[in-house]
Design a protein around this motif. Structure first.
Motif, PDB file in Angstrom:
ATOM      1  N   TRP A 147       0.827  -1.205   0.000  1.00 53.54           N
ATOM      2  CA  TRP A 147       0.000   0.000   0.000  1.00 53.54           C
ATOM      3  C   TRP A 147       0.866   1.263   0.000  1.00 53.54           C
ATOM      4  O   TRP A 147       0.617   2.203  -0.761  1.00 53.54           O
ATOM      5  N   GLY A 195       1.526   6.333  -6.905  1.00 62.18           N
ATOM      6  CA  GLY A 195       0.370   7.151  -7.288  1.00 62.18           C
ATOM      7  C   GLY A 195       0.694   8.627  -7.233  1.00 62.18           C
ATOM      8  O   GLY A 195       0.322   9.405  -8.117  1.00 62.18           O
ATOM      9  N   ALA A 225       2.191   1.680  -3.412  1.00 60.81           N
ATOM     10  CA  ALA A 225       1.149   2.137  -4.344  1.00 60.81           C
ATOM     11  C   ALA A 225       0.890   3.632  -4.165  1.00 60.81           C
ATOM     12  O   ALA A 225       0.702   4.365  -5.141  1.00 60.81           O
ATOM     13  N   LEU A 226       0.905   4.104  -2.910  1.00 60.93           N
ATOM     14  CA  LEU A 226       0.670   5.529  -2.656  1.00 60.93           C
ATOM     15  C   LEU A 226       1.806   6.374  -3.224  1.00 60.93           C
ATOM     16  O   LEU A 226       1.569   7.391  -3.871  1.00 60.93           O
ATOM     17  N   ARG A 227       3.038   5.932  -2.968  1.00 58.16           N
ATOM     18  CA  ARG A 227       4.186   6.702  -3.463  1.00 58.16           C
ATOM     19  C   ARG A 227       4.194   6.760  -4.981  1.00 58.16           C
ATOM     20  O   ARG A 227       4.402   7.811  -5.577  1.00 58.16           O
TER      21      ARG A 227
END
Lengths: 244, 244
Positions: A224, A231, A227-229
């Motif tokens: 997660w 994104g 994925a955030l970084r």
């Protein structure tokens, strides 16, 4: 502090609670805040607790004591989830009244509860029970409730959760909500207690205690973050007028 | 309520503030909470405000009045950012003392301020000034401060922000932190005021007011929601023992 989250979705119920209690930063303990009750094939009831630990333990204690002595009404004698919520609300109100009736003192003993479950022949329900003993009920518009330290974990639920979502995806969404809270607030702590109930199964799930080194939780937490970084890096750069 | 966020990074400073004030849910207004001062080529100072609006307006009013009348010490006469923070802290303390000296009343008039900037010949600084007039200073370990309704937007900063991050990426990270807060809490509202300062430029940026229909903000907000949903779907399913 505490963080508990309950979901009532099309296909079932999801409950996750942390286990950290604190009376000051130098008095931290592990206490269970997720309690399940039920009669296999007939009823399934979960209670999640936040707030004054003596109050929540007294509520659970009274409920269990009535069951043990078969003093009706109790959790296995009432007919509907609405009556379950009423019974627990009355118990909570009485527990606080036993300690104090001074309005200025009362709030020191407050707690909030989430109560969910299903009784044979009627629909699954999820309630948020307030310290005053009254309660609200989750709907398809608002399919989740949180109690305790709820703000850190709310954005992901608001953005990604929906009533029609598959149970396993909603469970992951809820775990991410916990991961975000755990990272930003030390008063919420591992291990977590989790329970997933499938609609109409009337099966009492064992649930799973998730410890800090749990490989699945560690894996999705890391994935997660990645994925955030990613994104964030993929978002377009601001236009020039942002930089004047 | 309010949400303001200030970053002090390797390459510069980023400031974003919302503009919603409320005195009850039926008394909502738009007020600027980000104020910039400076002398081109010599000093640049930003103040972000949260808390009692009469207090914050009085602080800004006194600071401007002293500048207008050249009553020293003022924002353009002090020598370092530390002295800027001291001057603002003293002003804040005096403003509150002018209203009340009753300790039980004081907190009604509290406000919190973020103060950042650079004066020629010394390093950029970012301070969080408390209602008591004292303050703390951002470091490379803790490169950001938030005031107001800070919890919703904290997880993304804790997970993705770092001191060495490029300014434009940090700016996007900060915008996402605001987007998350705006979605979960109606007491924080558009438009947003933003400012990006490049280290050692000693240039006073115009800044940008971001309205709710701003195409860039709308775009990254939607792209971010999509990235989160996709990220959630891509997480591995829980193992069987979560479902017993």
């Amino acid at each position: 502090m505490t963080y508990c989250c309950g979901l009532r979705l099309k296909d079932g119920l999801v409950f996750i609670s942390d286990t950290r209690t604190n009376a000051g930063v130098d008095h931290i303990s592990v206490f269970k805040k997720l309690f399940s009750f039920g009669v296999e094939g007939e009823r399934f009831i979960v209670i999640q607790t936040s707030g004054n630990l003596a109050t929540t333990q007294a509520v659970i204690g009274h409920l269990k004591n009535h069951l043990a002595l078969d003093q009706k009404p109790h959790l296995y004698s009432v007919n509907t989830m609405f009556e379950v919520a009423e019974l627990i609300g009355h118990t909570l109100k009485r527990v606080i009244a036993d300690v104090t009736t001074d309005p200025d003192e009362e709030s020191n003993y407050y707690c909030n509860l989430l109560v969910g479950g299903q009784i044979k022949g009627s629909a699954m329900q999820l309630y948020h029970i307030y310290p005053q003993g009254n309660f609200i009920c989750a709907t398809s518009d608002t399919p989740y409730f949180q109690i305790g330290e709820s703000k850190y974990g709310k954005p992901i639920l608001d953005r990604a959760l929906s009533y029609d979502m598959p149970l396993d995806e909603a469970f992951r969404c809820s775990l991410i909500s916990f991961d975000s809270t755990l990272r930003s607030n030390v008063s919420v702590g591992m291990p977590l207690d989790s329970l997933v109930y499938r609609k109409d199964s009337l099966h009492i799930p064992l649930g799973k205690r998730i410890y800090s080194e749990d490989p699945y939780f560690e894996h999705i937490s890391k994935q997660w973050s990645d994925a955030l970084r990613r994104g964030l890096q993929n978002l377009p750069k601001p236009t020039d007028d942002y930089w004047l």
